[in-house]
Design a protein around this motif. Sequence first.
Motif, PDB file in Angstrom:
ATOM      1  N   GLY A 151      42.097  35.891  37.167  1.00  0.00           N
ATOM      2  CA  GLY A 151      40.753  35.361  37.363  1.00  0.00           C
ATOM      3  C   GLY A 151      39.691  36.437  37.383  1.00  0.00           C
ATOM      4  N   GLY A 152      38.915  36.462  38.456  1.00  0.00           N
ATOM      5  CA  GLY A 152      37.818  37.416  38.565  1.00  0.00           C
ATOM      6  C   GLY A 152      38.272  38.853  38.585  1.00  0.00           C
ATOM      7  N   SER A 153      39.545  39.105  38.897  1.00  0.00           N
ATOM      8  CA  SER A 153      40.043  40.476  38.931  1.00  0.00           C
ATOM      9  C   SER A 153      40.331  41.034  37.551  1.00  0.00           C
ATOM     10  CB  SER A 153      41.326  40.549  39.777  1.00  0.00           C
ATOM     11  OG  SER A 153      41.073  40.192  41.110  1.00  0.00           O
ATOM     12  N   SER A 154      40.384  40.182  36.538  1.00  0.00           N
ATOM     13  CA  SER A 154      40.716  40.668  35.193  1.00  0.00           C
ATOM     14  C   SER A 154      39.690  40.315  34.126  1.00  0.00           C
ATOM     15  CB  SER A 154      42.081  40.116  34.761  1.00  0.00           C
ATOM     16  OG  SER A 154      42.066  38.703  34.688  1.00  0.00           O
ATOM     17  N   LEU A 155      38.986  39.198  34.281  1.00  0.00           N
ATOM     18  CA  LEU A 155      38.110  38.736  33.194  1.00  0.00           C
ATOM     19  C   LEU A 155      36.927  39.661  32.957  1.00  0.00           C
ATOM     20  CD1 LEU A 155      38.280  34.943  34.024  1.00  0.00           C
ATOM     21  CD2 LEU A 155      39.016  35.990  31.882  1.00  0.00           C
ATOM     22  N   ALA A 156      36.265  40.132  34.037  1.00  0.00           N
ATOM     23  CA  ALA A 156      35.119  41.024  33.848  1.00  0.00           C
ATOM     24  C   ALA A 156      35.539  42.362  33.238  1.00  0.00           C
ATOM     25  CB  ALA A 156      34.379  41.235  35.162  1.00  0.00           C
ATOM     26  N   PRO A 157      36.585  43.037  33.725  1.00  0.00           N
ATOM     27  CA  PRO A 157      36.993  44.290  33.079  1.00  0.00           C
ATOM     28  C   PRO A 157      37.351  44.099  31.607  1.00  0.00           C
ATOM     29  CG  PRO A 157      38.044  44.076  35.218  1.00  0.00           C
ATOM     30  CD  PRO A 157      37.367  42.767  34.939  1.00  0.00           C
ATOM     31  N   GLU A 158      37.934  42.958  31.278  1.00  0.00           N
ATOM     32  CA  GLU A 158      38.279  42.696  29.880  1.00  0.00           C
ATOM     33  C   GLU A 158      37.021  42.626  29.021  1.00  0.00           C
ATOM     34  OE1 GLU A 158      41.894  40.223  28.311  1.00  0.00           O
ATOM     35  OE2 GLU A 158      40.234  38.836  28.632  1.00  0.00           O
ATOM     36  N   VAL A 159      35.992  41.924  29.505  1.00  0.00           N
ATOM     37  CA  VAL A 159      34.724  41.840  28.774  1.00  0.00           C
ATOM     38  C   VAL A 159      34.074  43.221  28.660  1.00  0.00           C
ATOM     39  CG1 VAL A 159      32.391  40.890  28.797  1.00  0.00           C
ATOM     40  CG2 VAL A 159      34.317  39.460  29.471  1.00  0.00           C
ATOM     41  N   GLY A 260      32.985  37.280  46.566  1.00  0.00           N
ATOM     42  CA  GLY A 260      34.060  36.421  46.075  1.00  0.00           C
ATOM     43  C   GLY A 260      34.578  36.920  44.738  1.00  0.00           C
ATOM     44  N   GLY A 261      35.807  36.577  44.425  1.00  0.00           N
ATOM     45  CA  GLY A 261      36.444  37.100  43.224  1.00  0.00           C
ATOM     46  C   GLY A 261      35.675  36.878  41.949  1.00  0.00           C
ATOM     47  N   ARG A 262      35.148  35.678  41.742  1.00  0.00           N
ATOM     48  CA  ARG A 262      34.473  35.385  40.481  1.00  0.00           C
ATOM     49  C   ARG A 262      33.063  35.967  40.421  1.00  0.00           C
ATOM     50  NH1 ARG A 262      35.457  30.824  43.368  1.00  0.00           N
ATOM     51  NH2 ARG A 262      33.720  29.570  44.124  1.00  0.00           N
ATOM     52  N   GLN A 336      35.032  31.054  33.899  1.00  0.00           N
ATOM     53  CA  GLN A 336      35.626  31.062  35.224  1.00  0.00           C
ATOM     54  C   GLN A 336      34.562  30.968  36.315  1.00  0.00           C
ATOM     55  OE1 GLN A 336      36.499  34.374  37.333  1.00  0.00           O
ATOM     56  NE2 GLN A 336      37.920  33.381  38.726  1.00  0.00           N
ATOM     57  N   LEU A 337      33.496  31.747  36.159  1.00  0.00           N
ATOM     58  CA  LEU A 337      32.421  31.754  37.144  1.00  0.00           C
ATOM     59  C   LEU A 337      31.872  30.350  37.368  1.00  0.00           C
ATOM     60  CD1 LEU A 337      30.239  33.302  38.855  1.00  0.00           C
ATOM     61  CD2 LEU A 337      28.909  33.447  36.731  1.00  0.00           C
ATOM     62  N   ILE A 338      31.574  29.660  36.284  1.00  0.00           N
ATOM     63  CA  ILE A 338      30.899  28.356  36.378  1.00  0.00           C
ATOM     64  C   ILE A 338      31.860  27.250  36.773  1.00  0.00           C
ATOM     65  CG2 ILE A 338      29.622  26.622  35.058  1.00  0.00           C
ATOM     66  CD1 ILE A 338      28.581  29.063  33.348  1.00  0.00           C
ATOM     67  N   ALA A 339      33.039  27.199  36.135  1.00  0.00           N
ATOM     68  CA  ALA A 339      33.973  26.106  36.402  1.00  0.00           C
ATOM     69  C   ALA A 339      34.489  26.150  37.834  1.00  0.00           C
ATOM     70  CB  ALA A 339      35.140  26.168  35.418  1.00  0.00           C
ATOM     71  N   GLU A 340      34.882  27.344  38.298  1.00  0.00           N
ATOM     72  CA  GLU A 340      35.447  27.447  39.633  1.00  0.00           C
ATOM     73  C   GLU A 340      34.379  27.284  40.710  1.00  0.00           C
ATOM     74  OE1 GLU A 340      39.111  30.016  41.476  1.00  0.00           O
ATOM     75  OE2 GLU A 340      37.489  31.138  40.532  1.00  0.00           O
ATOM     76  N   SER A 341      33.133  27.635  40.377  1.00  0.00           N
ATOM     77  CA  SER A 341      32.049  27.521  41.352  1.00  0.00           C
ATOM     78  C   SER A 341      31.522  26.098  41.485  1.00  0.00           C
ATOM     79  CB  SER A 341      30.890  28.447  40.960  1.00  0.00           C
ATOM     80  OG  SER A 341      31.266  29.795  41.016  1.00  0.00           O
TER      81      SER A 341
END
Length: 595
Positions: A151-159, A260-262, A336-341
């Motif tokens: 989730g938030g721990s991997s998606l931002a670094p990937e981008v 928060g993670g996201r 992830q940010l929008i759907a989970e929030s």
Amino acid sequence: MTSPDLPGPEDVADALRSGVAPSSLVDGDPTAPPAGGSSVGDQGGTEGVLTDAAASPAEAAAAGVTVRSAGGALLMPRDTALEALRADGVAEKLAQKDPTLWGPDAATLAGTRLGWLDVVETGRALLPQLQALAAELAGEGVDRVVLAGMGGSSLAPEVICKTYDRPLVTLDSTDPAQVRAALSLGVAADLERTVVVVSSKSGGTVETDSHRRAARAAFEAAGVDASRRIVVVTDPGSPLAATAEEEGVRALFLADPDIGGRYSALSAFGLVPSALAGVDVASLLDDAEAVLPSLSDDDGPGLVLGAVLGGGAVAGRDKLVLAGAGAHGFGDWAEQLIAESTGKQGRGILPVVVEGPDAPGTEPAADVHLCVLGGEVPQVGTAVAGPLGAQFVVWEYATAVAGRVLGIDPFDQPNVQESKDNTGAILGGDAPAQLPVLFSESGIEVSATGDLLAGVDSLAGALDALLHAVPERGYLAVMAYLDRAAEGRAAGLRALLAGRLAHPVTFGWAPRFLHSTGQFHKGGPQVGAFLQVTAAVQEDLEVPGKPYTFGTLQAAQYDGDLRALASRDRPVLRLHLADRAAGLDALLTAARGRS
């Protein structure tokens, strides 16, 4: 402010939900603008919708970030939302981290989830340590960075790494083959040049804990000192922090627990792996800092974007189609940010990441809000562009604002835990959901919930039945429990099925989607139909120190999610690829439909 002669937000929402142009609610010529106003052409059943010249400008900009919207079906509810947000002083209150903005029930959690507004300051404090560690690793010949996180721990670094063209191996799967390849198991030469960043806010994420165990065992088997090749990012006091101190790691980064993670793109979770991969993360923080003053501005891009997202959803456009125009995976992070929030309490915004501005699924529809990332504004929709660091801040801020407009708490994720609990129960011995194989074709075992496949005896027929099961204002979600690296062509299912369906189609790699759209699937409006694609494990992989394998964990995850969806009476089609290669070929062919 909108003209008093125009319909109110409830009228607009009712009209859009019924597929009626809001302009038809105005007396007189529906294409004639009000006094001093202008007419904006629209599509998808909203042609001739009016906008008011006295309304807020269609563009908001700050620090290189631009938010532009067009089409009366969006501008009217956006301006209604903006009027309320400004009247309540939301911009200034959010910038000052007021936790009461989302109501009394959310205030306690919100009070511990607004640290992302201080992320530039906390991020800069990490730079000296990051620069020193990156130099040390480079001096030792370490040039391969593997990020184990969900989730938030991997998606931002990937981008971030894609945007800056820096190599990063992202491990966010439980597929045994993908785990084996990411960790270069058995390839000593690769392991000698590898550092693994183990990243988990809670420190108890089952996928990441399993990856950490496998990575440590792989280093030890290759004769590499694991304590010199594992870097940990987690919250203070987490189980992972305790394990890191007990076992020894190259570096332990304790993140701000009030993020928060996201919302953690520019915190230690985003900065550590990106910096070790060679990204100039200081420039990201510079871009973020430049946009911060606009957060307290009533005309700032963050408030305006939040208003058009939330207002559009309230008015019926609750499927946010994210179309990248040169964005490097940004849509996956925003998804992830929008759907989970927002996906909870039976409402929310469903992000639909598509392949480009002209991809299947971008066509006008009464429940669709098309958002182009980095391109031109659609006739009915929004375009957002700007430096990556600044966009992270703006989208996080806008999502929090949209949560207020929707009347939900944007910082909790109650239904993510539900699937985790189901997975844990199955691993602990609970029987998985019984879903008998109805028939097999071309290496694919076909199963379904309820009577979805009554009278169906072919793969093509099964897909047809699932498409017909998507309800009015619904969507289809494709969930692939496959090897994202080796079987990436499975992502083509989204466009193929979207080309056959007059409803949005999402695609998610498992288990990462469970930390993203999975929240919306269970907590949002119950209008989804679901395609689970699973596959036989050809060579399983042990999770060291645990009584289960990665293959067992993966099966528990798809059975656990099935249990959650079936409990809501949602239609689920499971296609199990008994023969992975032949089955995927057959599935892609069947998804194209009859010519």
